[in-house]
Design an enzyme around this catalytic site. Structure first.
Site, PDB file in Angstrom:
ATOM      1  N   GLY A 184      -1.768  -1.805  14.374  1.00  0.00           N
ATOM      2  CA  GLY A 184      -2.721  -0.957  13.674  1.00  0.00           C
ATOM      3  C   GLY A 184      -2.058   0.350  13.297  1.00  0.00           C
ATOM      4  O   GLY A 184      -1.415   0.472  12.256  1.00  0.00           O
ATOM      5  N   GLU A 416      -7.282   4.149   7.092  1.00  0.00           N
ATOM      6  CA  GLU A 416      -6.276   4.899   6.335  1.00  0.00           C
ATOM      7  C   GLU A 416      -5.417   5.771   7.255  1.00  0.00           C
ATOM      8  O   GLU A 416      -4.924   6.835   6.865  1.00  0.00           O
ATOM      9  CB  GLU A 416      -6.933   5.774   5.236  1.00  0.00           C
ATOM     10  CG  GLU A 416      -7.932   5.055   4.339  1.00  0.00           C
ATOM     11  CD  GLU A 416      -7.279   4.035   3.417  1.00  0.00           C
ATOM     12  OE1 GLU A 416      -6.323   3.373   3.852  1.00  0.00           O
ATOM     13  OE2 GLU A 416      -7.728   3.902   2.279  1.00  0.00           O
TER      14      GLU A 416
END
Length: 434
Positions: A184, A416
């Site tokens: 991630g 983001e």
């Protein structure tokens, strides 16, 4: 009183937009009859004084872009449609295609392939207005726009001509595929592999939390074609329907329910080598450049959602009476509301400053985008939570819509690049030695 929008000359060079404008002049389509700035500020969607208006400091062209997006959001997104899409988990593809007819499907793409060729600042103005209508839908459109920008910026001319005209109209939808189940925040450790075999790449691996998965037509996939680390990552476009491409079940989420999210899996997925975007080994660089703009986009969506909620809160505290007077007459409520609006205005200024720096290709742009993303997403969540609290029990009800904004913006602090990663980016820049 309403006035018909005067489109800037460079904004109507796209054939699809020119055709659409001609049709609206004949048929007077409601959502392109744009209220003037003064009427917007006096409407139920924008009741705040000029000092807190989203158009403060914008030039005439930027105001026109805002007005167009605001009017579209008012007529096509909020409040009933957004609530329905949220409750029934509907992906409003046809509504997004209407937005694309106004130039919102390829905001940052060059005009020769149907894009609007706008700056990051202009895009932030548009997406703020759209997010005030439906944050979840606007957020997907920013992801689609990021994919279009990456293909336009790093793709070959043949690739641009093949995919971008239909992406501009949103006849083709797109997804950005970077995150994996085991990578991630540590995106550079991604393990999805693409092995070159003759005129093809064969992909194996999976991507997680992909917006549009299963519905999108094209997937920009960051995958490992070489050594460990960032220099071994490339970007390959995979089309829906390719053998070996599959999708998980739609995720059940707190918010962002108007867009599907699922895993994307590649099992001996063979794609033409001509689908490589840019240069092999440069994919991570492209992904990070895309995320600079993506962080501005998600930050401005947060600002739009917060703006909508402070407007609703102003109306509520001026109308709601307790103990014989409007609750807005209580000094604590006034102080809290002033703090909320100031936070929104401050976040907006940071977002637009970052957008200007990115437009200028300034060396400080990346850290400015990280700062704006952190401040705007944190501030927006706090402001919307405070708005819910000011609404009391009504804020907890779906009829008042504030709770939907709260659920939708929560993820903005995660995606983001998490806000913790934003702090790392900022600290590294501040502490580096020349």
């Amino acid at each position: 009183m309403a006035t018909f929008l005067r489109f800037p000359r460079r904004f109507i060079t796209s054939p699809s937009i020119t055709k659409f404008i001609a049709g609206t002049k004949r048929n007077r389509v409601p959502y392109v009859c744009i209220p003037t700035l003064s009427s917007i500020q006096s409407s139920h969607l924008a009741t705040l004084p000029d000092i807190a208006a989203p158009t403060l400091g914008l030039d005439e062209t930027q105001c026109e872009y805002f007005n167009l997006a605001h009017s579209f959001a008012k007529n096509e997104l909020t409040p009933d449609n957004a609530a329905k899409w949220d409750s029934k988990e509907i992906f409003p593809v046809e509504t997004m295609r209407k937005a694309a007819q106004l130039g919102f499907g390829a905001v940052f793409v060059r005009e020769d392939v149907g894009g609007s060729g706008m700056s990051r600042l202009e895009g932030s103005v548009i997406f703020e207005a759209l997010a005030a209508g439906c944050t979840s839908t606007a957020a997907y459109m920013t992801i689609h726009s990021m994919c279009g920008w990456m293909l336009d910026s790093f793709g070959t001319e043949a690739q641009r001509q093949r995919w971008l005209p239909r992406m501009a109209t949103m006849d083709l939808l797109s997804s950005y595929c970077l995150t994996e189940p085991n990578s991630g925040s540590d995106a550079v450790s991604l393990s999805t592999k693409a092995v070159r075999e003759g005129d093809s790449y064969v992909l194996n691996g999976s991507k997680a939390f992909i917006s549009g998965a299963g519905v999108s037509d094209v997937y920009l996939v960051m995958c490992r074609t070489g050594e460990k680390g960032p220099r071994g990552i490339s970007c390959i476009l995979v089309e829906k329907g390719t053998e070996g491409l599959s999708f998980g079940a739609p995720e059940k989420k707190l918010g962002w329910k108007s867009q599907p999210t699922a895993t994307v899996t590649f099992t001996d997925c063979r794609v033409p080598a001509s689908n490589l975007i840019g240069v092999e080994g440069e994919g991570f660089k492209y992904a990070m450049k895309g995320l600079d703009g993506g962080r501005i986009n998600i930050a401005t969506c947060s600002v739009g959602a917060a703006q909508a909620c402070v407007e609703k809160t102003r109306a509520y505290i001026m109308e709601r009476r307790q103990f014989g007077k409007a609750i807005g007459e209580n000094q604590y409520v006034q102080f809290k509301f002033a703090e909320m609006v100031t936070s929104v205005v401050g976040a907006r200024l940071m977002v637009r400053q970052a957008a200007r720096l990115l437009d200028a290709k300034d060396s400080q742009a990346t850290v400015a985008c990280a700062m704006a993303k952190k401040v705007a997403t944190d501030s927006a969540f706090t402001v919307i939570n405070d708005a819910l609290q000011m609404h009391g029990g009504y804020g907890y009800l779906k009829d008042y819509h504030v709770e939907r904004y709260l659920r939708d913006v929560r993820v903005h602090q995660i995606l983001e690049g998490t806000n913790e990663i934003m702090q790392i980016i900022i600290a590294r820049k501040l502490l580096q030695q020349d």
